[in-house]
Design an enzyme around this catalytic site. Structure first.
Site, PDB file in Angstrom:
ATOM      1  N   GLY A 295      27.371 124.042 -10.483  1.00 16.40           N
ATOM      2  CA  GLY A 295      28.699 123.876 -11.060  1.00 16.40           C
ATOM      3  C   GLY A 295      28.518 123.625 -12.551  1.00 16.40           C
ATOM      4  O   GLY A 295      27.657 122.826 -12.961  1.00 16.40           O
TER       5      GLY A 295
ATOM      6  N   ARG B 116      19.762 128.354 -16.360  1.00 14.93           N
ATOM      7  CA  ARG B 116      20.810 129.240 -15.831  1.00 14.93           C
ATOM      8  C   ARG B 116      21.610 129.738 -17.039  1.00 14.93           C
ATOM      9  O   ARG B 116      22.068 128.918 -17.843  1.00 14.93           O
ATOM     10  CB  ARG B 116      21.725 128.526 -14.833  1.00 14.93           C
TER      11      ARG B 116
ATOM     12  N   GLN C 238      28.891 128.019  -1.056  1.00 12.23           N
ATOM     13  CA  GLN C 238      29.384 126.792  -1.698  1.00 12.23           C
ATOM     14  C   GLN C 238      30.770 126.405  -1.186  1.00 12.23           C
ATOM     15  O   GLN C 238      31.128 125.231  -1.168  1.00 12.23           O
ATOM     16  CB  GLN C 238      29.433 126.969  -3.219  1.00 12.23           C
TER      17      GLN C 238
ATOM     18  N   ASP D  84      32.698 129.383 -15.292  1.00 15.91           N
ATOM     19  CA  ASP D  84      31.392 129.082 -15.890  1.00 15.91           C
ATOM     20  C   ASP D  84      31.380 129.332 -17.387  1.00 15.91           C
ATOM     21  O   ASP D  84      30.622 128.717 -18.136  1.00 15.91           O
ATOM     22  CB  ASP D  84      30.298 129.892 -15.199  1.00 15.91           C
TER      23      ASP D  84
ATOM     24  N   ASN E 194      33.221 133.550 -13.424  1.00 14.49           N
ATOM     25  CA  ASN E 194      33.177 132.542 -12.359  1.00 14.49           C
ATOM     26  C   ASN E 194      32.441 133.156 -11.173  1.00 14.49           C
ATOM     27  O   ASN E 194      32.062 134.337 -11.206  1.00 14.49           O
ATOM     28  CB  ASN E 194      34.589 132.091 -11.965  1.00 14.49           C
TER      29      ASN E 194
HETATM   30  O1  MRU Z   1      26.430 129.085  -8.763  1.00 13.20           O
HETATM   31  P1  MRU Z   1      27.291 127.850  -8.825  1.00 13.20           P
HETATM   32  O2  MRU Z   1      27.476 127.199  -7.505  1.00 13.20           O
HETATM   33  O3  MRU Z   1      26.832 126.911  -9.910  1.00 13.20           O
HETATM   34  O4  MRU Z   1      28.717 128.417  -9.280  1.00 13.20           O
HETATM   35  C1  MRU Z   1      29.744 127.491  -9.519  1.00 13.20           C
HETATM   36  C2  MRU Z   1      31.020 128.125  -9.905  1.00 13.20           C
HETATM   37  O5  MRU Z   1      31.139 129.329  -9.996  1.00 13.20           O
HETATM   38  C3  MRU Z   1      32.132 127.192 -10.263  1.00 13.20           C
HETATM   39  O6  MRU Z   1      33.374 127.756  -9.952  1.00 13.20           O
HETATM   40  C4  MRU Z   1      32.083 126.916 -11.778  1.00 13.20           C
HETATM   41  O7  MRU Z   1      30.804 126.533 -12.168  1.00 13.20           O
HETATM   42  C5  MRU Z   1      33.061 125.874 -12.157  1.00 13.20           C
HETATM   43  S1  MRU Z   1      32.584 124.277 -11.590  1.00 13.20           S
HETATM   44  C6  MRU Z   1      33.765 123.175 -12.069  1.00 13.20           C
END
Ligand code: MRU
Length: 335
Positions: A48, A84, A188, A229, A239
């Site tokens: 996240g 990342r 997730q 993101d 996202n």
């Molecule tokens: O790969 P992840 O689980 O880190 O992806 C998370 C997302 O896409 C969330 O929607 C984004 O980071 C926003 S978190 C408030």
């Protein structure tokens, strides 16, 4: 049930909720060196955008305690910032922390802890502002919300962004149900968003990712609320993969599509979505399900972690400070 903070500092180490174990086990682990911090970010043990930002900031502070040489700190910071690539919060938080390099390890820790405290406050403010906007658009009635991935407490320090809005609506008695995409390949939604909603007693159903656009087209959804993101200057929004189809379906059905993102996720330096680097992850995440191979031995996979929703499909971006309507002439206002 109240969740522990997703990311914290215990005086000597970074402490995270180990999210790969959810929903079956809620365990916290201590990250005692920079390698462990990077590994946790890469494995999505912490994930996240805001949560990895805070983890990265604390990782820089940890690096400085372990080796206060400037070069060692800046090398560690760069390794963390690139763990990342898509979530802008990670580099933003690392670079903000590094601005205190001259103040030594204590200064770096002070800045990282400030970022941590701000994130918690930010999500509360974002949730209230976003909920006000949703009520304005949809009316003060029990609403069905479609969400994707996890933009909840476990994607931030606490409370969440998209789920922060859901929590604020729930506190007003305005949530009928949340439709939760399972979010292949790492689930997730099914594992983490469902866990959070269940803990808070908020009504929800999990659905296969392909059911999201279908639910919207069938008139089951009042509003789509997702996290981000990175939001480019023109409002194009990266996202979790699978967000874009929801936006397409929402536009077609006339359903508001709301992006919930702290100001730290807005990136005025990136003009539009074509400039956002999309993280490519290991093929085995798609070829396997929960560690079990589900595809023939010769199968290959394409595994982008995120997609980009063009700004014309975004009704509004809710931050802790404003409701922003991307569109012609509406590029990211500063401040
Ligand atoms: O790969 P992840 O689980 O880190 O992806 C998370 C997302 O896409 C969330 O929607 C984004 O980071 C926003 S978190 C408030």
């Amino acid at each position: 049930m109240s969740l522990p903070r997703t990311v914290d500092w215990d005086g000597e180490a970074v402490v995270i909720v180990e999210q790969t174990l959810l929903p079956h086990r809620l365990e916290r682990v201590r990250l005692t060196d920079v390698g462990a911090v990077i590994d946790a970010i890469v494995r999505l043990a912490v994930r996240g955008a805001p949560a990895i930002g805070v983890t990265g900031a604390l990782g820089v502070a940890l690096a400085a305690r372990l080796d206060p040489a400037r070069r060692a700190i800046t090398d560690a910071a760069e390794a963390i910032a690139t763990a990342r690539p898509t979530a802008v919060n990670l580099r933003w938080a690392v670079e903000r922390t590094l601005r205190r390099l001259d103040d030594g390890p204590e200064g770096l820790l002070d800045e990282a802890l400030t970022i941590l405290a701000e994130d918690a406050a930010t999500c509360r403010a974002l949730g209230e502002r976003g909920a006000d906007f949703v009520v304005e658009r949809c009316g003060a009635r029990p609403l069905t919300v479609q969400t994707h991935c996890n933009a909840g407490a476990l994607a931030t320090v606490e409370w969440g962004t998209a789920l922060g809005i859901v929590r604020s609506l729930h506190a007003r008695g305005l949530i009928a149900e949340v439709l939760v995409d399972e979010t292949r390949p790492l689930l997730q939604g099914a594992r983490i968003t469902a866990f959070e909603l269940e803990a808070d007693g908020i009504a929800y159903r999990v659905q296969a990712d392909g059911a999201g656009p279908c639910a919207i087209a069938r008139g089951m959804v009042d509003v789509v609320i997702v996290g981000a993101d990175r939001v480019a200057a023109n409002g194009d929004t990266a996202n979790k993969l699978g967000t874009y189809p929801l936006a397409l379906a929402a536009a077609r059905a006339g359903v508001p599509f709301v992006v919930a993102a702290p100001e730290s996720t807005l990136d005025p330096a990136t003009p539009d979505g074509s400039h956002i680097e999309i993280e490519q992850r290991a093929e085995r995440e798609v070829l396997e399900l929960a560690g079990v191979r589900i595809t023939p031995p010769g199968a290959r996979a394409w595994n982008p972690a995120f997609d980009v929703t063009p700004h014309d499909l975004v009704t509004a971006v809710a931050t802790e400070r404003r409701i922003w309507f991307p569109g012609p002439g509406g590029d990211l206002p500063q401040g």
